[in-house]
Design a protein around this motif. Structure first.
Motif, PDB file in Angstrom:
ATOM      1  N   PHE A   1      47.549  30.215  38.192  1.00 56.59           N
ATOM      2  CA  PHE A   1      48.098  30.479  39.512  1.00 56.59           C
ATOM      3  C   PHE A   1      46.993  30.815  40.508  1.00 56.59           C
ATOM      4  CE2 PHE A   1      52.023  32.394  37.222  1.00 56.59           C
ATOM      5  CZ  PHE A   1      52.400  31.139  36.826  1.00 56.59           C
TER       6      PHE A   1
ATOM      7  N   ARG B   1      51.308  26.509  38.463  1.00 52.76           N
ATOM      8  CA  ARG B   1      51.762  27.667  39.247  1.00 52.76           C
ATOM      9  C   ARG B   1      53.134  28.163  38.841  1.00 52.76           C
ATOM     10  NH1 ARG B   1      48.450  28.837  43.347  1.00 52.76           N
ATOM     11  NH2 ARG B   1      46.943  27.254  43.993  1.00 52.76           N
ATOM     12  N   LEU B   2      53.662  27.652  37.742  1.00 53.32           N
ATOM     13  CA  LEU B   2      54.996  28.053  37.307  1.00 53.32           C
ATOM     14  C   LEU B   2      55.094  27.953  35.794  1.00 53.32           C
ATOM     15  CD1 LEU B   2      57.951  28.766  38.242  1.00 53.32           C
ATOM     16  CD2 LEU B   2      58.413  26.313  38.074  1.00 53.32           C
TER      17      LEU B   2
ATOM     18  N   SER C   1      56.042  33.252  37.991  1.00 48.93           N
ATOM     19  CA  SER C   1      55.202  32.554  38.953  1.00 48.93           C
ATOM     20  C   SER C   1      54.406  33.571  39.756  1.00 48.93           C
ATOM     21  CB  SER C   1      56.067  31.687  39.891  1.00 48.93           C
ATOM     22  OG  SER C   1      55.251  30.877  40.707  1.00 48.93           O
TER      23      SER C   1
END
Length: 266
Positions: free
Chosen positions: A18, A80-81, A120
């Motif tokens: 992230f 990012r997830l 996230s």
């Protein structure tokens, strides 16, 4: 507390992706081991030591991660997830505990909790702040399978993640956990028959907030392939569940878990 052992270690590892760290930082396969001091059971004032393993196996389509008592299958191929399936081992409350009165209450068999999770991070630069800190969030919903507490658990967390010089990071978050009636009565309830046998007051809680936790995780790369981490969690059981004699008479509403872990990237 038990539900949080090593969970933040998973989040800290994932957040490297992230944060836009090294392109392979979140993809490295790894193995590890941690040593933790935790309450013997929910609401206990006695502590015990446990040793828990960890690993991560990553492919282009998925990742399988074990962090202590939690196994995560990440099915979303996004840096990012993280989202997918999870299994958590709940060790229950057996007769091998120090408190001679709580030992007379109905035991809670060990069980697997199956569920879904999502996590996230949002860079604070999107809010106009010139800082690499991330605002992080996680949520998971789990149901017990088989015996055990037979209940449902909803866990929501929010906090901050900060990395320094690509070798040291800190994660701080607040975790709220809601549990249903079956869960709360299994761990905190005292039936009329048990009240007569133990001298405790009968207690039959309903669903609601189980606890609020504050968690801190520090990690440092000793070498390119070796990371050491320290984690501590302070939990405070809700007012409702703290009225249970399991807590108010025989235990403590304030619960601590502290540990060290070592991860080796392969």
């Amino acid at each position: 507390m038990r539900s949080s052992i090593m969970a933040a270690a998973l989040l800290s590892s994932s957040l490297l992706g992230f944060a836009g760290g090294p392109s392979n930082a979140a993809e490295d396969n790894e193995v590890g081991l941690g040593v933790y001091e935790k309450p013997q059971y929910l609401g206990a004032d006695e502590q015990e030591w446990v040793v828990l393993p960890s690993f991560k196996y990553h492919t282009s389509r998925m990742s399988l991660t074990l962090r202590g008592e939690r196994l995560f299958l990440d099915l979303v191929p996004s840096p990012r997830l993280n989202a997918g399936l999870m299994v958590r081992y709940d060790e229950g409350r057996d007769e091998d505990i120090d408190d001679e009165v709580v030992r007379q209450l109905a035991s809670v068999p060990a069980a697997a909790e199956l569920g879904l999770y999502l996590e996230s991070g949002l860079p604070v630069t999107l809010l106009g702040w010139d800082d690499p800190t991330l605002i992080i969030g996680t949520v998971n919903l789990r149901d017990a399978v088989g015996a055990g507490h037979k209940g449902q658990v909803l866990e929501v967390a929010a906090g901050l993640f900060r990395e320094w010089q690509s070798s040291t990071s800190i994660t701080a978050q607040v975790i709220l956990t809601r549990t249903d009636t079956d869960y709360n009565r299994a761990y905190f309830g005292v039936s009329a028959a048990e009240a007569t046998q133990t001298g405790l007051t009968a207690f039959s809680p309903g669903a609601g907030l189980k606890d609020t936790q504050v968690q801190l995780v520090l990690t440092h790369d000793i070498k390119d392939d070796l990371t050491i981490g320290f984690t501590t969690t302070y939990g405070r059981l809700s007012d409702k569940l703290s009225d249970s004699p399991v807590v108010s008479v025989r235990g403590d509403r304030e619960q601590w878990t502290t540990g060290l872990y070592l991860n080796h990237r392969l």
